[in-house]
Design a protein around this motif. Sequence first.
Motif, mmCIF file in Angstrom:
data_model
loop_
_atom_site.group_PDB
_atom_site.id
_atom_site.type_symbol
_atom_site.label_atom_id
_atom_site.label_comp_id
_atom_site.label_asym_id
_atom_site.label_seq_id
_atom_site.Cartn_x
_atom_site.Cartn_y
_atom_site.Cartn_z
ATOM 1 N N GLY A 67 0.796 -1.226 0.000
ATOM 2 C CA GLY A 67 0.000 0.000 0.000
ATOM 3 C C GLY A 67 0.825 1.270 0.000
ATOM 4 O O GLY A 67 0.280 2.364 -0.158
ATOM 5 N N SER A 68 2.144 1.151 0.146
ATOM 6 C CA SER A 68 3.014 2.332 0.126
ATOM 7 C C SER A 68 3.039 2.942 -1.268
ATOM 8 O O SER A 68 2.975 2.239 -2.282
ATOM 9 C CB SER A 68 4.438 1.962 0.529
ATOM 10 N N ALA A 69 3.162 4.269 -1.308
ATOM 11 C CA ALA A 69 3.236 4.980 -2.581
ATOM 12 C C ALA A 69 4.558 4.679 -3.280
ATOM 13 O O ALA A 69 5.602 4.572 -2.639
ATOM 14 C CB ALA A 69 3.104 6.477 -2.358
ATOM 15 N N VAL A 70 4.494 4.551 -4.605
ATOM 16 C CA VAL A 70 5.674 4.356 -5.444
ATOM 17 C C VAL A 70 5.813 5.595 -6.315
ATOM 18 O O VAL A 70 4.848 6.021 -6.955
ATOM 19 C CB VAL A 70 5.546 3.091 -6.321
ATOM 20 N N LEU A 71 7.017 6.180 -6.329
ATOM 21 C CA LEU A 71 7.274 7.421 -7.056
ATOM 22 C C LEU A 71 7.998 7.147 -8.369
ATOM 23 O O LEU A 71 8.786 6.205 -8.463
ATOM 24 C CB LEU A 71 8.114 8.356 -6.192
ATOM 25 N N SER A 72 7.761 8.012 -9.341
ATOM 26 C CA SER A 72 8.470 7.884 -10.614
ATOM 27 C C SER A 72 9.927 8.285 -10.413
ATOM 28 O O SER A 72 10.207 9.360 -9.884
ATOM 29 C CB SER A 72 7.834 8.784 -11.675
ATOM 30 N N PRO A 73 10.871 7.439 -10.860
ATOM 31 C CA PRO A 73 12.278 7.780 -10.708
ATOM 32 C C PRO A 73 12.722 8.966 -11.564
ATOM 33 O O PRO A 73 13.720 9.608 -11.265
ATOM 34 C CB PRO A 73 13.011 6.511 -11.158
ATOM 35 N N ALA A 74 11.982 9.259 -12.637
ATOM 36 C CA ALA A 74 12.360 10.334 -13.563
ATOM 37 C C ALA A 74 11.109 10.864 -14.245
ATOM 38 O O ALA A 74 10.067 10.206 -14.254
ATOM 39 C CB ALA A 74 13.334 9.802 -14.607
ATOM 40 N N GLN A 75 11.235 12.042 -14.826
ATOM 41 C CA GLN A 75 10.105 12.523 -15.619
ATOM 42 C C GLN A 75 10.139 11.815 -16.959
ATOM 43 O O GLN A 75 11.202 11.545 -17.504
ATOM 44 C CB GLN A 75 10.156 14.035 -15.796
ATOM 45 N N GLY A 76 8.959 11.460 -17.443
ATOM 46 C CA GLY A 76 8.903 10.765 -18.714
ATOM 47 C C GLY A 76 7.519 10.213 -18.989
ATOM 48 O O GLY A 76 6.542 10.587 -18.333
ATOM 49 N N ARG A 77 7.440 9.342 -19.963
ATOM 50 C CA ARG A 77 6.177 8.734 -20.387
ATOM 51 C C ARG A 77 6.024 7.349 -19.780
ATOM 52 O O ARG A 77 6.981 6.571 -19.727
ATOM 53 C CB ARG A 77 6.125 8.587 -21.900
ATOM 54 N N VAL A 78 4.812 7.051 -19.364
ATOM 55 C CA VAL A 78 4.486 5.696 -18.922
ATOM 56 C C VAL A 78 4.453 4.832 -20.177
ATOM 57 O O VAL A 78 3.729 5.117 -21.122
ATOM 58 C CB VAL A 78 3.126 5.664 -18.187
ATOM 59 N N SER A 79 5.291 3.801 -20.197
ATOM 60 C CA SER A 79 5.352 2.935 -21.379
ATOM 61 C C SER A 79 4.650 1.603 -21.154
ATOM 62 O O SER A 79 4.403 0.875 -22.104
ATOM 63 C CB SER A 79 6.811 2.684 -21.784
ATOM 64 N N TRP A 80 4.341 1.284 -19.899
ATOM 65 C CA TRP A 80 3.675 0.014 -19.611
ATOM 66 C C TRP A 80 2.961 0.096 -18.280
ATOM 67 O O TRP A 80 3.516 0.585 -17.296
ATOM 68 C CB TRP A 80 4.691 -1.125 -19.568
ATOM 69 N N VAL A 81 1.719 -0.356 -18.271
ATOM 70 C CA VAL A 81 0.967 -0.607 -17.046
ATOM 71 C C VAL A 81 0.278 -1.931 -17.298
ATOM 72 O O VAL A 81 -0.541 -2.040 -18.209
ATOM 73 C CB VAL A 81 -0.077 0.497 -16.751
ATOM 74 N N GLY A 82 0.643 -2.939 -16.551
ATOM 75 C CA GLY A 82 0.070 -4.267 -16.782
ATOM 76 C C GLY A 82 0.756 -5.299 -15.915
ATOM 77 O O GLY A 82 1.346 -4.969 -14.891
ATOM 78 N N THR A 83 0.710 -6.531 -16.365
ATOM 79 C CA THR A 83 1.268 -7.639 -15.597
ATOM 80 C C THR A 83 2.499 -8.187 -16.307
ATOM 81 O O THR A 83 2.474 -8.409 -17.515
ATOM 82 C CB THR A 83 0.216 -8.753 -15.439
ATOM 83 N N VAL A 84 3.576 -8.375 -15.536
ATOM 84 C CA VAL A 84 4.799 -8.995 -16.030
ATOM 85 C C VAL A 84 5.154 -10.103 -15.045
ATOM 86 O O VAL A 84 5.268 -9.845 -13.851
ATOM 87 C CB VAL A 84 5.961 -7.983 -16.136
ATOM 88 N N ALA A 85 5.317 -11.303 -15.551
ATOM 89 C CA ALA A 85 5.643 -12.468 -14.716
ATOM 90 C C ALA A 85 4.654 -12.609 -13.558
ATOM 91 O O ALA A 85 5.029 -12.940 -12.437
ATOM 92 C CB ALA A 85 7.075 -12.376 -14.196
ATOM 93 N N GLY A 86 3.381 -12.322 -13.826
ATOM 94 C CA GLY A 86 2.339 -12.477 -12.820
ATOM 95 C C GLY A 86 2.243 -11.344 -11.803
ATOM 96 O O GLY A 86 1.440 -11.423 -10.880
ATOM 97 N N LEU A 87 3.054 -10.292 -11.956
ATOM 98 C CA LEU A 87 3.039 -9.174 -11.015
ATOM 99 C C LEU A 87 2.608 -7.890 -11.707
ATOM 100 O O LEU A 87 3.056 -7.600 -12.821
ATOM 101 C CB LEU A 87 4.440 -8.967 -10.413
ATOM 102 N N PRO A 88 1.746 -7.083 -11.040
ATOM 103 C CA PRO A 88 1.378 -5.792 -11.626
ATOM 104 C C PRO A 88 2.616 -4.903 -11.708
ATOM 105 O O PRO A 88 3.411 -4.844 -10.765
ATOM 106 C CB PRO A 88 0.339 -5.238 -10.651
ATOM 107 N N SER A 89 2.790 -4.239 -12.865
ATOM 108 C CA SER A 89 4.017 -3.484 -13.125
ATOM 109 C C SER A 89 3.711 -2.139 -13.768
ATOM 110 O O SER A 89 2.702 -1.984 -14.450
ATOM 111 C CB SER A 89 4.927 -4.275 -14.065
ATOM 112 N N VAL A 90 4.641 -1.206 -13.548
ATOM 113 C CA VAL A 90 4.584 0.106 -14.191
ATOM 114 C C VAL A 90 5.978 0.405 -14.713
ATOM 115 O O VAL A 90 6.970 0.208 -14.006
ATOM 116 C CB VAL A 90 4.178 1.219 -13.194
#
Length: 162
Positions: A67-90
């Motif tokens: 439940g902890s917030a995850v921050l973007s490491p850099a400014q840029g475009r989101v290139s993926w929001v979905g599941t990778v190897a069974g885990l939700p990923s950004v």
Amino acid sequence: MTLLTTSRLPAIVSTTAVLSLLAASGPLQAQERAAWPVVGPIVRLPAIPWPNWKPGHRGIDLAIEPGSAVLSPAQGRVSWVGTVAGLPSVSVVSAGLKYTMQPVVSALTQGDWVERGEVVGTVDVSDHCGVRTCLHWSVRRGSDYLDPRWVAVPLIRRGSPR
């Protein structure tokens, strides 16, 4: 004169990857370096294989509460929001680097613009790190994985050096 052998090739390639990253980007100022997506102890370091298709651990695992917030490491475009190897990923792409964080649940969509330090999602429950939840953070340039510590703002240790 030092003779190069195939047994030394992976070490040379890793060194070359670091040097090419630094040469290509030049000296990075603190505001240009990647921010850490969460604050937490490192529980597992990268074991990036060579060649890159072999088994290995391609990022850093940071202990964090679900439940902890995850921050973007850099400014840029989101290139993926979905599941990778069974885990939700950004994934966020910035200046030729692709930052991927998992397990992260996000309401963002592919193509969204994010600023460095902006919340991109929250850590989901996962057994990736065994008994505790962690955030897996990887960085790629093209098909080559990099140790996130190479591109991130250095961690500063407070207190006694002992």
